[in-house]
Design an enzyme around this catalytic site. Sequence first.
Site, PDB file in Angstrom:
ATOM      1  N   HIS B  74       6.420   1.923  -1.567  1.00  9.68           N
ATOM      2  CA  HIS B  74       5.398   1.215  -2.338  1.00  9.68           C
ATOM      3  C   HIS B  74       5.873  -0.179  -2.757  1.00  9.68           C
ATOM      4  O   HIS B  74       5.103  -1.147  -2.722  1.00  9.68           O
ATOM      5  CB  HIS B  74       5.035   2.075  -3.559  1.00  9.68           C
ATOM      6  CG  HIS B  74       4.157   1.387  -4.537  1.00  9.68           C
ATOM      7  ND1 HIS B  74       4.556   1.097  -5.812  1.00  9.68           N
ATOM      8  CD2 HIS B  74       2.890   0.920  -4.436  1.00  9.68           C
ATOM      9  CE1 HIS B  74       3.580   0.490  -6.455  1.00  9.68           C
ATOM     10  NE2 HIS B  74       2.556   0.366  -5.640  1.00  9.68           N
ATOM     11  N   GLU B  77       5.474  -2.429   0.071  1.00 12.81           N
ATOM     12  CA  GLU B  77       4.049  -2.786   0.204  1.00 12.81           C
ATOM     13  C   GLU B  77       3.742  -4.032  -0.636  1.00 12.81           C
ATOM     14  O   GLU B  77       3.074  -4.967  -0.179  1.00 12.81           O
ATOM     15  CB  GLU B  77       3.176  -1.609  -0.238  1.00 12.81           C
ATOM     16  CG  GLU B  77       1.692  -1.915  -0.205  1.00 12.81           C
ATOM     17  CD  GLU B  77       0.958  -1.248  -1.356  1.00 12.81           C
ATOM     18  OE1 GLU B  77       1.176  -0.055  -1.610  1.00 12.81           O
ATOM     19  OE2 GLU B  77       0.161  -1.934  -2.011  1.00 12.81           O
ATOM     20  N   HIS B  78       4.255  -4.064  -1.857  1.00 14.04           N
ATOM     21  CA  HIS B  78       4.059  -5.253  -2.697  1.00 14.04           C
ATOM     22  C   HIS B  78       4.727  -6.488  -2.071  1.00 14.04           C
ATOM     23  O   HIS B  78       4.162  -7.580  -2.088  1.00 14.04           O
ATOM     24  CB  HIS B  78       4.664  -5.016  -4.085  1.00 14.04           C
ATOM     25  CG  HIS B  78       3.780  -4.245  -5.020  1.00 14.04           C
ATOM     26  ND1 HIS B  78       3.317  -4.772  -6.197  1.00 14.04           N
ATOM     27  CD2 HIS B  78       3.266  -3.003  -4.948  1.00 14.04           C
ATOM     28  CE1 HIS B  78       2.565  -3.874  -6.827  1.00 14.04           C
ATOM     29  NE2 HIS B  78       2.518  -2.784  -6.087  1.00 14.04           N
ATOM     30  N   GLU B 154       2.996  -1.375 -13.266  1.00 10.90           N
ATOM     31  CA  GLU B 154       2.041  -0.496 -12.602  1.00 10.90           C
ATOM     32  C   GLU B 154       2.350   0.962 -12.942  1.00 10.90           C
ATOM     33  O   GLU B 154       1.465   1.755 -13.228  1.00 10.90           O
ATOM     34  CB  GLU B 154       2.083  -0.728 -11.092  1.00 10.90           C
ATOM     35  CG  GLU B 154       1.058   0.096 -10.323  1.00 10.90           C
ATOM     36  CD  GLU B 154       1.071  -0.181  -8.826  1.00 10.90           C
ATOM     37  OE1 GLU B 154       1.823  -1.064  -8.370  1.00 10.90           O
ATOM     38  OE2 GLU B 154       0.311   0.495  -8.110  1.00 10.90           O
TER      39      GLU B 154
END
Lengths: 448, 461
Positions: B74, B77-78, B154
Amino acid sequence: MLLNELIKQASMTIALVVGMMASAQAILPIEKLDSFKGAQAYLVQTKALPMIDIEISIDAGDRYDPAVKSGLATVAGRLMNYGARSERGLLSEAQIADEIADLGANLGVSVGGERAIMRIRTLSRKDLRDRAVQLASAMLSAPTYDAKILAREKQRMTTALQEAQTKPESVLDRRFRKSVYGNYPLANSPTVQSIANIGATDLQQFHKQFYRGDRMIVSIVGDVTKTEAVEIVQGLLQRVPQSGSPIAKLPEFERSPVEPFSQREVIIPFDSQQAHIAMGMTAVTRSNPDYFPLLVGNYVLGGGGFVSRLMSEVREKRGLAYSVSSYFAPGKDAGIFQAGLQTKSDQAALALDVMSSTISQFIANGPTPSELDAAKANLVNGYPLRIDNNRKLLDNVSSIAWNNLPLDTMEVWTKQVEAVTLEQVKAAFQRNLAMDRMKIVVLGAKNK
Amino acid sequence: MRSTLLRFSFYFILCCPSAWAATDVGQANTHEFQLSNGLKLIVREDHRAPTVAHMVWYRAGSMDEVNGKTGVAHVLEHMMFKGTNKVKSGEFSRLVAAVGGRENAFTSRDYTAYFQQVEKSKLDEVMKLEADRMSNLNFDDAEFLKEIQVVMEERRLRTEDNPSSLLNESLMATAYMSSPYRHPVVGWMNDLMNMKAVDARDWYRSWYKPNNATVVIAGDVDPKAILKAVEKYYGVASARELPDRKPQIEPVQKGIKRVQVKAPADNAQLAMAWKVPKLQPGKLDDDEPYALELLAAVLDGYDNARLNRTLVKQERVVNDVGVGYDMISRGPELFLISTSMAKGKTVEQAESSIRKALKEVGDKGILESELKRIKVRILSDQIYKRDSIFGQAMEIGSTEMAGFSWRDIDVMLEKMQTITPAQVQAVAKKYLVDEGLTVAVLDPQARQSGENKQGDNRAAK
C-alpha cells in the site's frame, strides 16, 4: 427461470444498439412530460439496456422538522418501506421486501436536508415494471406507519445516535451544522429526546402534509417511450393527493453573520488519535449566477482531488493529512461552503493554520491564470464522465428539475465553464465567502 | 481517495459487472491479448458513451508481504504518484486532470490496481503515463518521508479511531496463525513507523513487471487500435523473474478462538468468522463455494432475509447484521457474520440467536422460494451492472487477480443457478461449526468527549 429469456433478449438489444450509438455523442435531450397531479415529470430515453431508473423528489426534507421532533422527515421517509395499503390490500414490511426481491428491482427512500428521494430501478419489461410501479405507488400514497414498527425503528435510531456520539466525525458534523446554520432548521440534528417525541400520528400528519403531487418531481431515465413514461408517472401518483393545506414558511436562510473573531472557533476536547477540523459558512443556491465561477474556483482551491491547493499545501508539501478538501453544496437553499481535514491530534494547530491561510489567500487573490486554465480543462474534458450511464443521467435530470434550471443545462454546461474568467472567480469568492464569517470547529486537538 | 483497500465480497459478485447469459455478447465484446513481455490485456467493448476506464492490475498485495514490512504494498501504491525519470512528483495527477480524467488506486490483500477514467480520445495520454511508471518510478527519500506520514494519518483515520476496523483487524489476526491474511492491508503502525524508502523500492523492483500485470480497458474502444497502443506503451517494459511465492498455507484450525477488543464505542459488536472453502481455479464445478455464496444471500441478501428478519426485526437482539463471503480470492476464505448489539442486549444473546438461526438452516434447510428470490436478484443484477463501464473493468480485473479468467464469470453465474436448497443446507451444516470458528467482541469503552461535559449531548445515556 423467469428472467433467462429476458436477459438473452437484452444481450441482443445491446448488440443492435452498439452499432448505432458508436458515433452518436450528442447529449441526450430531456423531455418534459405533462404535469400530473401537480407534479413535474421529465424523461431521458436510453435504449441500450432493458432497465429503467426512476427518481421521485419530494419537497419533504429535514428542513421541515420541528426542533423538538428533529428526525421526523427522515423517520417518515424510512418507514415508507415498512408497510403500505395497496389497491390489493395491506402489504406488510415482509411482503414489500419479498416483492421487491422477486421483481429483481431496487426500491428505497432516502431523506436529505432539502428533499426526500424515492429511487426505483427496475427491468423495463412491462409486467415487471408495472408491479414495481404499483408497489412504489402504495408506499408513496399510503404508508401504514405501524406503531410497533415505529417503536422498533426509534430504538434502532437511538442506538445508532448514541454510537454516533462516540465517533469524531459525527460529533464534528453535528457541531458544525449547529454553528453554521444559525436559526435555520438544519442547525438541529436528531437527538434521543427528539426521536422519542415522534409518534405514529406525527408521521401520518407529516406524510399527508408533504407527500403530495404539487411537491413532487418525477425523473425517468431508461428504456421507455414517452407514452410509457407518462403511464409510469400516472401509475406512481394515481393515489397521491394533488395538493393540501398550506405549509408554514421556513425561516429565512441567512448568510452566516459577521461575528467577533473570538466566537468563530468551537473547540471540542475529544479522546481520539486524530483531530478533526471543519471550517465554513452558508454560501449560494444552485441558481446563483456565481455558481460556475465558484465551481471552477473551488476546483483549484479544494475540489480538484490531488491537484487542489489544499491538497498540495496540507498533504503533498507537509504530510499533515490523508485527505483535505473543500466544497460548495448549493441547492434550492443556499447550501454551505465547507473545508475540512483530519490530522494527528498534536499537529492540529499547524494544520488549521495551513488550511486557513490557503483559503484566505485564495479568497484574496483568486487562482493564477494557469490554475484557472487547468481547472477549466479538467471540468470540460471530464464532462462526458458525468453523464456516461443511466444512474448519472438520472442524478443530472433530477438536479436540474429540483433546482429549476433550464432543460438544456447539460448541453451548455461546458460552455458555461469555459466562459468563466479570473475576475469572475475572484469576485464570486469575495462576494460569497469571507474568513471572518466562517465558523471553525476543532475536535480532539492536543497540545504537544 | 487514493487507496481504498477494497475488499471484494459477495456483494461485489452480485452488484457489479459481468455478463452471465450475456455469454454470447459479453464474450463477443471482450478480447484478450498477451504481449511478448508477458503483460495480459483484456478489452471490454461498451459503446454506450464516449468514455473509457483504463486499469492496470499488479498481482501483488498485502498477502505477498512479510512480517516487519506489512503495509509496504500500500505504501508503494502511494509512492507511484511521486515521480518517474520524466514525470516529476505530483505531475502524474496534474496531467491526468488536464485531460479531464479521474484517477485513483487501491491495494487489497491480493493485488494493487491503478485506474484512470477519461473521454475516449484521451486514452493514449493516460496510458502513456501509466506505462511509464510501470518501469521508471524514481522517487526521492524526502518524498517518501512525507508520504509515510500521510499513510500513518490514513491508518489513524481508517483504523485507530474506528472501533469496527479495530475489531476486524483483531478478528483476522486471530483467525489466521500463519497466512499473511492475518496482517492489515494498511500495515501495522509499528511497521509503518519503521519503514524505509528502500523497502518501497524493493517492493517495486520485485513485483511491478509486465509479466505480473494485467491491463483492463473497458468502454468505447476499438480492440485492434487498443492493442497497438498497449504494445507501443507497455510493450517496452521487459519481463523479469518474479520472487518465489511461498505457499504460506494456514494450518487447520482445531477449535474455537475468541478475542476481545476494548475501544471507545457505545454498543458492543460481535463478529463470528468460520473457515470455509473457496472456489479453486480450474475446478469451477465444485458446488460448495456457490452454495456458501447463496447461503450468505439467504441470510442477508435482501431486506427480509433470514438474519435481518429474525435478529433485527423479530427478536430485536441486534441493531444491524451483515454477512460476508468471498467466493474467489488468492488466500483462504472466511464466512463472516457481523452485528452490533441492540440497546440492553448482550453479545451472548446475539451469539445465541445467530447460532439458533444457523442451526435452523442446518437442521431444516431453506425454502425453494428463498433461493429462487436470490437467484432472480443475481439475474437482474446482470443487466443493472452493465450500466457502469468502470464496474465492468473492476469485475474483470479482480477475477483475473484471484487466478480465474474473465471467461469464468459466466460459467460461475450459470453454475450458481443450479444450486439446490439441499446443497445450501449441506454447507451450513458442514462448515459453520465451532472447529473453524473465531469470535471477536468489541467491548465498548467510554470516551472522553467535551461534548458530554458541555451537556450538549442529549443523546448520551
